[in-house]
Design a protein around this motif. Sequence first.
Motif, mmCIF file in Angstrom:
data_model
loop_
_atom_site.group_PDB
_atom_site.id
_atom_site.type_symbol
_atom_site.label_atom_id
_atom_site.label_comp_id
_atom_site.label_asym_id
_atom_site.label_seq_id
_atom_site.Cartn_x
_atom_site.Cartn_y
_atom_site.Cartn_z
ATOM 1 N N ILE A 1 25.320 15.207 -5.328
ATOM 2 C CA ILE A 1 24.513 15.480 -6.294
ATOM 3 C C ILE A 1 23.789 16.570 -6.043
ATOM 4 C CG2 ILE A 1 22.538 13.840 -5.657
ATOM 5 C CD1 ILE A 1 21.526 13.839 -8.355
ATOM 6 N N GLY A 2 23.565 16.785 -4.708
ATOM 7 C CA GLY A 2 22.760 18.055 -3.877
ATOM 8 C C GLY A 2 23.294 19.235 -4.347
ATOM 9 N N ASN A 3 24.826 19.225 -4.451
ATOM 10 C CA ASN A 3 25.321 20.527 -4.976
ATOM 11 C C ASN A 3 24.664 21.106 -6.263
ATOM 12 O OD1 ASN A 3 26.908 20.499 -2.818
ATOM 13 N ND2 ASN A 3 28.296 19.267 -3.907
ATOM 14 N N LYS A 4 24.216 20.295 -6.998
ATOM 15 C CA LYS A 4 23.612 20.729 -8.266
ATOM 16 C C LYS A 4 21.987 21.006 -8.199
ATOM 17 C CE LYS A 4 26.928 18.150 -10.866
ATOM 18 N NZ LYS A 4 27.450 17.091 -11.972
ATOM 19 N N LEU A 5 21.550 20.468 -7.290
ATOM 20 C CA LEU A 5 20.123 20.612 -6.980
ATOM 21 C C LEU A 5 19.691 21.325 -5.966
ATOM 22 C CD1 LEU A 5 19.347 16.641 -7.683
ATOM 23 C CD2 LEU A 5 19.334 18.750 -9.322
ATOM 24 N N ILE A 6 20.040 22.649 -5.816
ATOM 25 C CA ILE A 6 19.709 23.515 -4.951
ATOM 26 C C ILE A 6 18.391 24.342 -5.137
ATOM 27 C CG2 ILE A 6 22.018 24.134 -3.838
ATOM 28 C CD1 ILE A 6 21.785 26.856 -5.349
ATOM 29 N N ASN A 7 18.026 24.363 -6.395
ATOM 30 C CA ASN A 7 16.974 24.844 -7.082
ATOM 31 C C ASN A 7 16.299 23.816 -8.003
ATOM 32 O OD1 ASN A 7 18.028 28.157 -7.567
ATOM 33 N ND2 ASN A 7 17.250 27.201 -5.772
ATOM 34 N N ALA A 8 15.085 24.130 -8.252
ATOM 35 C CA ALA A 8 14.259 23.238 -9.261
ATOM 36 C C ALA A 8 13.403 24.259 -10.028
ATOM 37 C CB ALA A 8 13.519 22.017 -8.534
ATOM 38 N N ARG A 9 13.443 24.201 -11.403
ATOM 39 C CA ARG A 9 12.791 24.896 -12.382
ATOM 40 C C ARG A 9 11.080 24.473 -12.321
ATOM 41 N NH1 ARG A 9 15.812 28.248 -15.898
ATOM 42 N NH2 ARG A 9 14.094 28.281 -17.362
ATOM 43 N N ALA A 10 10.306 25.286 -12.172
ATOM 44 C CA ALA A 10 8.950 25.059 -12.019
ATOM 45 C C ALA A 10 8.272 24.383 -13.461
ATOM 46 C CB ALA A 10 8.117 26.307 -11.734
ATOM 47 N N GLU A 11 8.894 24.943 -14.428
ATOM 48 C CA GLU A 11 8.614 24.605 -15.842
ATOM 49 C C GLU A 11 8.794 23.332 -16.205
ATOM 50 O OE1 GLU A 11 9.753 29.111 -15.776
ATOM 51 O OE2 GLU A 11 10.355 27.320 -14.963
ATOM 52 N N THR A 12 9.876 22.842 -15.641
ATOM 53 C CA THR A 12 10.253 21.332 -15.855
ATOM 54 C C THR A 12 10.351 20.255 -14.995
ATOM 55 O OG1 THR A 12 12.632 21.896 -15.655
ATOM 56 C CG2 THR A 12 11.968 22.308 -17.912
ATOM 57 N N LEU A 13 9.505 20.641 -13.833
ATOM 58 C CA LEU A 13 9.527 19.672 -12.810
ATOM 59 C C LEU A 13 9.030 18.315 -13.105
ATOM 60 C CD1 LEU A 13 8.216 21.676 -9.862
ATOM 61 C CD2 LEU A 13 10.250 20.986 -9.933
ATOM 62 N N GLU A 14 8.142 18.057 -13.980
ATOM 63 C CA GLU A 14 7.491 16.713 -14.375
ATOM 64 C C GLU A 14 8.471 16.170 -15.302
ATOM 65 O OE1 GLU A 14 2.862 16.980 -14.593
ATOM 66 O OE2 GLU A 14 3.671 18.961 -15.547
ATOM 67 N N GLU A 15 9.575 16.785 -15.795
ATOM 68 C CA GLU A 15 10.394 16.454 -16.947
ATOM 69 C C GLU A 15 11.783 15.546 -16.158
ATOM 70 O OE1 GLU A 15 11.324 19.367 -19.804
ATOM 71 O OE2 GLU A 15 9.471 19.864 -20.085
ATOM 72 N N LYS A 16 11.730 15.908 -14.895
ATOM 73 C CA LYS A 16 12.953 15.688 -14.190
ATOM 74 C C LYS A 16 12.954 14.512 -13.170
ATOM 75 C CE LYS A 16 15.253 19.047 -16.104
ATOM 76 N NZ LYS A 16 16.442 18.908 -17.217
ATOM 77 N N PRO A 17 13.586 13.297 -13.406
ATOM 78 C CA PRO A 17 13.246 12.415 -12.396
ATOM 79 C C PRO A 17 13.634 12.743 -11.032
ATOM 80 C CG PRO A 17 15.201 11.625 -13.817
ATOM 81 C CD PRO A 17 14.421 13.090 -14.378
ATOM 82 N N SER A 18 14.461 13.684 -10.944
ATOM 83 C CA SER A 18 14.894 14.005 -9.681
ATOM 84 C C SER A 18 13.877 14.593 -8.708
ATOM 85 C CB SER A 18 15.791 15.079 -9.540
ATOM 86 O OG SER A 18 16.971 14.512 -10.212
ATOM 87 N N PHE A 19 12.708 15.215 -9.593
ATOM 88 C CA PHE A 19 11.794 16.090 -9.093
ATOM 89 C C PHE A 19 10.087 15.667 -9.114
ATOM 90 C CE2 PHE A 19 14.989 19.219 -10.592
ATOM 91 C CZ PHE A 19 15.758 19.292 -9.226
ATOM 92 N N ASN A 20 9.958 14.879 -10.177
ATOM 93 C CA ASN A 20 8.772 14.472 -10.624
ATOM 94 C C ASN A 20 7.751 13.785 -9.555
ATOM 95 O OD1 ASN A 20 6.414 14.048 -12.261
ATOM 96 N ND2 ASN A 20 7.035 12.135 -13.019
ATOM 97 N N ARG A 21 8.595 12.606 -8.911
ATOM 98 C CA ARG A 21 7.758 11.798 -7.931
ATOM 99 C C ARG A 21 7.623 12.826 -6.621
ATOM 100 N NH1 ARG A 21 10.476 9.867 -3.365
ATOM 101 N NH2 ARG A 21 12.467 10.183 -4.540
ATOM 102 N N LEU A 22 8.542 13.560 -6.411
ATOM 103 C CA LEU A 22 8.379 14.628 -5.154
ATOM 104 C C LEU A 22 7.397 15.719 -5.318
ATOM 105 C CD1 LEU A 22 12.283 14.908 -4.452
ATOM 106 C CD2 LEU A 22 10.766 13.181 -3.690
ATOM 107 N N LEU A 23 7.103 16.023 -6.361
ATOM 108 C CA LEU A 23 6.129 17.045 -6.628
ATOM 109 C C LEU A 23 4.791 16.474 -6.172
ATOM 110 C CD1 LEU A 23 5.343 19.927 -7.729
ATOM 111 C CD2 LEU A 23 4.925 18.698 -10.006
ATOM 112 N N ALA A 24 4.460 15.150 -6.378
ATOM 113 C CA ALA A 24 3.072 14.468 -5.869
ATOM 114 C C ALA A 24 3.071 14.098 -4.332
ATOM 115 C CB ALA A 24 2.703 13.478 -6.678
ATOM 116 N N GLN A 25 4.334 13.753 -3.975
ATOM 117 C CA GLN A 25 4.668 13.135 -2.682
ATOM 118 C C GLN A 25 5.217 13.810 -1.412
ATOM 119 O OE1 GLN A 25 6.480 9.222 -3.393
ATOM 120 N NE2 GLN A 25 4.690 8.684 -4.991
#
Length: 226
Positions: A67-91
Amino acid sequence: MCGRFSLIVLVGIIERFGLVQFEFDFLPRYNIAPSQPVPVVIHENGSNQLHFFKWGLIPNWAKDESIGNKLINARAETLEEKPSFNRLLAQKRCLILADGFYEWKKEGRIKRPYRITLQDGRPFAFAFAGLWDSWMSPTGQTISSCTIITTAPNTLLEPIHNRMPVILPQDMESFWLDEGVTFNREIKSLLTPFPAEQMVAYEVSSLVNSSRYDGPECVFPVQSLF
């Protein structure tokens, strides 16, 4: 997106981040590519630490590391919508260290590579806003990995590409790393394009197209190679 970047020296990094723990086996990198180890600063156990994490986020709930091959970047506009990123944004926020990055400008069927960096040409120029996580493989190996947050391009990047990495102002790097800051609105206010007037872009050799090539020619302007 941000698919390649460079980091040639780490002058002043200990003083800049007040590092008390770090892994410091570093060689100049002219063409850093996804899946490779990248220098990352995190704040953990009360101190800033430098580590080398795999570029391409593997969330702790992932079934396998591909899955890491698809997640080299994270769009700022949708961080809170993606389970891959939402928790990490706070922690689990991090700084990914760089002195330049590459984007490809489409001209018909041709893609021309450009290097973008700061005008003042400082060694170890800036830090990308990033997120990180640790994942345990079925064999018990722990892999720490990261992703670079991207945003809309500034006026310098706009003619070259429709995205750019979030580069944090130096005076906000400690805020980004602060574990006590968990309110997403405050955090997301930092995820804006870096000022165009402080940056420069120039065409570089197509050598950078190959992730296997990591020589100094990658950062030279095209005209200086002839």
